[in-house]
Design a protein around this motif. Structure first.
Motif, mmCIF file in Angstrom:
data_model
loop_
_atom_site.group_PDB
_atom_site.id
_atom_site.type_symbol
_atom_site.label_atom_id
_atom_site.label_comp_id
_atom_site.label_asym_id
_atom_site.label_seq_id
_atom_site.Cartn_x
_atom_site.Cartn_y
_atom_site.Cartn_z
ATOM 1 N N VAL A 63 1.476 -1.518 0.143
ATOM 2 C CA VAL A 63 0.049 0.186 -0.017
ATOM 3 C C VAL A 63 0.951 0.745 0.220
ATOM 4 O O VAL A 63 1.938 0.549 0.215
ATOM 5 N N LEU A 64 0.284 2.714 -0.720
ATOM 6 C CA LEU A 64 1.280 3.416 -0.211
ATOM 7 C C LEU A 64 0.582 4.080 0.842
ATOM 8 O O LEU A 64 0.005 4.201 1.552
ATOM 9 N N ASP A 125 -1.072 6.668 -7.235
ATOM 10 C CA ASP A 125 -2.366 6.837 -6.862
ATOM 11 C C ASP A 125 -3.194 5.826 -5.345
ATOM 12 O O ASP A 125 -3.294 5.242 -5.262
ATOM 13 N N PHE A 126 -3.063 6.603 -3.906
ATOM 14 C CA PHE A 126 -3.309 5.737 -2.921
ATOM 15 C C PHE A 126 -4.496 5.304 -3.096
ATOM 16 O O PHE A 126 -4.789 4.082 -2.590
ATOM 17 N N PHE A 127 -5.845 5.651 -3.649
ATOM 18 C CA PHE A 127 -6.913 4.765 -3.249
ATOM 19 C C PHE A 127 -7.400 4.034 -4.113
ATOM 20 O O PHE A 127 -7.893 3.635 -4.130
ATOM 21 N N ARG A 128 -6.279 3.871 -5.143
ATOM 22 C CA ARG A 128 -6.390 2.693 -5.452
ATOM 23 C C ARG A 128 -5.814 1.546 -5.848
ATOM 24 O O ARG A 128 -3.934 1.446 -4.710
ATOM 25 N N GLU A 129 -5.836 0.590 -5.646
ATOM 26 C CA GLU A 129 -5.831 -0.622 -5.269
ATOM 27 C C GLU A 129 -4.602 -1.308 -6.318
ATOM 28 O O GLU A 129 -5.641 -1.663 -7.597
ATOM 29 N N ARG A 130 -3.818 -2.322 -6.065
ATOM 30 C CA ARG A 130 -3.153 -2.470 -7.302
ATOM 31 C C ARG A 130 -2.715 -3.912 -6.446
ATOM 32 O O ARG A 130 -1.535 -4.174 -5.620
ATOM 33 N N LEU A 152 -0.803 -6.804 2.007
ATOM 34 C CA LEU A 152 -1.093 -5.736 2.931
ATOM 35 C C LEU A 152 -1.722 -4.803 1.721
ATOM 36 O O LEU A 152 -0.904 -4.265 0.927
ATOM 37 N N ASP A 153 -2.984 -5.355 0.576
ATOM 38 C CA ASP A 153 -3.362 -4.510 -0.239
ATOM 39 C C ASP A 153 -4.067 -2.772 -0.346
ATOM 40 O O ASP A 153 -3.675 -2.631 -1.173
ATOM 41 N N LYS A 154 -4.514 -3.314 0.832
ATOM 42 C CA LYS A 154 -5.004 -1.548 0.936
ATOM 43 C C LYS A 154 -5.635 -1.153 2.256
ATOM 44 O O LYS A 154 -6.174 -2.824 3.140
ATOM 45 N N LEU A 155 -5.396 -0.184 3.228
ATOM 46 C CA LEU A 155 -5.559 0.334 4.669
ATOM 47 C C LEU A 155 -5.439 1.553 4.627
ATOM 48 O O LEU A 155 -5.194 2.399 4.065
#
Length: 361
Positions: A63-64, A125-130, A152-155
């Motif tokens: 995650v970013l 792009d913080f709000f985008r999952e990759r 951890l792909d989203k937080l």
């Protein structure tokens, strides 16, 4: 005449003494019949069953860093509208992945748990999952020797604070922190079927907002930075139970009755000799004609089978006990409700449908 009075008084005393003895024995017998509680450790299964050949895992941060101005607001004293504020959350993903790796390692389920220190996201792009690309997954597996990767792909973390009043220069307030995360499991044999585990939770705090270290109160708010850490570590602890079996402390009980077979079974149970306890309690069950007594014996037998980890037999006897209590007690009786709770708990433990077996994917 005096002799006659003495005889009468003596007879009365004898009758009184006999009555007291009978009452005492009745009380003793009733005190023998009851319920005794014990605390047991139950082995709870992982919600995601990784294949048996997965012996080592790597935990990665994909995650970013959350921007300071995202997700945090405050309502000052006398205001009704929230104001956006900044709060540092730059270490949240590090806290999360480090804690998850530590907790999983402490469960001693996998042979090796590796925390991969290098953040993987390089974009803005913080709000985008990759999700991880196969090339990235294979590179990490090669570097770490891990059989699978938990990423951890989203937080996203939020804190909302409301100020109430000021006392001696410090504000009394409450704050709610929320966390939302998504973890994915990556293995080379998944063929595109990557399960995602979502977790959302919140913690509420209330107290004086003292951040200068010059005062102390019985109840104090954490700083937003501390709140971020607490939320991250708590989420990691909860996710540990998703990927690894774990032990939980639970309350159990068994019934006691003024009967030699039930007492012998109880003695064996106290020594954790559950097979011997079953033998005695089953003998009492078969010899008893009273439904409530049979229900209590059946409940004890269910407990013994649960302690032996034979959940099918435990469920069979717990169901039988509940049915007997339904037949022999009032609809709102404590015994009926207690037996239903226990039957449902054994049914939950016996039912593996809530687990995801990745061998089947």
């Amino acid at each position: 005449m005096k002799y006659d009075n003495f005889a009468v008084n003596f007879n009365r005393m004898q009758k009184t003494t006999s009555s007291l003895i009978i009452l005492f024995l009745a009380l003793m017998m009733s005190s023998c019949a009851g319920i005794k509680y014990l605390t047991v450790e139950t082995r709870e299964p992982a919600q995601v069953n990784l294949p048996s050949n997965v012996l080592s895992i790597a935990i990665v941060n994909n995650v970013l860093q959350q921007p300071d101005e995202v997700g945090h607001d405050s309502i000052p004293i006398g205001h009704t509208q929230a104001e956006r504020v900044k709060a540092p959350a730059d270490s949240a993903a590090i806290f999360y992945t480090e804690a998850l790796a530590q907790f999983l390692d402490e469960e001693d389920y996998f042979h090796r748990v590796i925390h991969y220190n290098e953040p993987l996201r390089k974009d803005n792009d913080f709000f985008r999952e990759r999700p991880l690309e196969p090339e990235t997954m294979n590179r990490i597996r090669k570097e770490t020797g891990a059989d699978a990767i938990i990423s951890l792909d989203k937080l996203i973390i939020e804190t909302k604070k409301r100020d109430h009043f000021k006392q001696q220069g410090y504000i009394y307030a409450d704050m709610t922190g929320k966390i939302h995360s998504i973890l994915r499991v990556y293995m080379p044999t998944m063929e595109g079927k990557i399960p995602a585990v979502q977790y959302t939770d919140s913690i509420h705090w209330e107290g004086f907002d003292i951040q200068d270290g010059k005062a102390y109160a019985d109840i104090m708010l954490p700083s937003r930075e501390e709140a971020v850490k607490l939320l991250s570590v708590r989420a990691a602890e909860k996710m540990t139970y998703v990927f690894a079996p774990h032990w939980e402390m639970q309350d159990r009980w068994y019934y006691t009755l003024p009967n030699s077979l039930m007492r012998e079974g109880e003695a064996y149970a106290k020594g954790s000799q559950w097979e011997e306890a079953i033998e005695k309690w089953e003998a009492f069950y078969n010899n008893s004609s009273k439904k409530t007594d049979k229900a209590k014996a059946a409940s004890n037998i269910a407990l013994a089978y649960e302690m032996l980890d034979d959940m099918e037999q435990a469920l069979e006897w717990a169901t039988l006990s509940n049915n007997l209590f339904i037949e022999s007690t009032a609809p709102n009786s404590l015994e009926r409700r207690r037996s239903l709770l226990y039957k449902n708990e054994i049914e939950r433990r016996n039912n593996n449908s809530n687990r995801l077996n990745m061998d089947d994917l």
